[in-house]
Design a protein around this motif. Sequence first.
Motif, PDB file in Angstrom:
ATOM      1  N   GLN A   8      -3.254   5.653   4.636  1.00 35.86           N
ATOM      2  CA  GLN A   8      -2.699   5.242   3.347  1.00 35.86           C
ATOM      3  C   GLN A   8      -3.657   5.607   2.201  1.00 35.86           C
ATOM      4  O   GLN A   8      -3.230   6.054   1.138  1.00 35.86           O
ATOM      5  N   VAL A   9      -4.946   5.405   2.426  1.00 37.15           N
ATOM      6  CA  VAL A   9      -5.947   5.736   1.407  1.00 37.15           C
ATOM      7  C   VAL A   9      -5.965   7.243   1.167  1.00 37.15           C
ATOM      8  O   VAL A   9      -6.019   7.698   0.011  1.00 37.15           O
ATOM      9  N   TYR A  19     -12.841   1.425   0.302  1.00 39.56           N
ATOM     10  CA  TYR A  19     -12.471   2.731   0.864  1.00 39.56           C
ATOM     11  C   TYR A  19     -12.675   3.776  -0.237  1.00 39.56           C
ATOM     12  O   TYR A  19     -12.115   3.642  -1.303  1.00 39.56           O
ATOM     13  N   LEU A  27       0.828  -1.205   0.000  1.00 44.70           N
ATOM     14  CA  LEU A  27       0.000   0.000   0.000  1.00 44.70           C
ATOM     15  C   LEU A  27       0.869   1.265   0.000  1.00 44.70           C
ATOM     16  O   LEU A  27       0.561   2.237  -0.685  1.00 44.70           O
ATOM     17  N   VAL A  33     -10.631   2.492  -3.672  1.00 46.76           N
ATOM     18  CA  VAL A  33      -9.605   1.542  -3.263  1.00 46.76           C
ATOM     19  C   VAL A  33     -10.245   0.442  -2.426  1.00 46.76           C
ATOM     20  O   VAL A  33     -11.030   0.716  -1.522  1.00 46.76           O
ATOM     21  N   LYS A  80      -5.302   8.968  -2.344  1.00 44.96           N
ATOM     22  CA  LYS A  80      -6.349   9.791  -2.973  1.00 44.96           C
ATOM     23  C   LYS A  80      -5.810  11.146  -3.436  1.00 44.96           C
ATOM     24  O   LYS A  80      -6.365  11.758  -4.340  1.00 44.96           O
TER      25      LYS A  80
END
Length: 164
Positions: free
Chosen positions: A143-144, A163, A113, A156, A148
Amino acid sequence: MHLRGKEKHFWKCNFGISKLADIPLEISGYKSIDSEIDDQFLFYLTSRVLIIHGIYLKFTNITDEGVRHISTVSALSELTLREHKDITNNCLPFLNKLTDLVYLDILKTKITLEDLPVLSQLQNLKELHISSENTDEEYLLAQVIALKKVLPNCIVYINYKYYE
């Protein structure tokens, strides 16, 4: 131009094609699950077929080298490389060349990730599937959020969880 030796055998055995003129320049897709498909297979395929719209590979023998071969085709919008232990973050520069990708599944590869924000060229990407050994929700959300910033239009999925 003639097909020679191993390449001729490849096209005859895998696709029933014996003449160069019969090899298509474009195919809608290629799919293989739990097979002996390897980097050499992808080399032969992508050296003659210039446009492939979708590739679905699961439990094959491809590595980062195979991803390099895949990165040479045009118009690839869907790519699944699920369950490949020999695909690592070393292939990310090749994935980044696939700017037509809308769907990418790299679940159960060695790509992490943390590595994904380098995929800044994939601005058409709408859906991404990846695994993470770290299941801490706060960590995953961070992390998302980072991802983004690079891929704002992408949904994701981490370990099959959505997410946005």
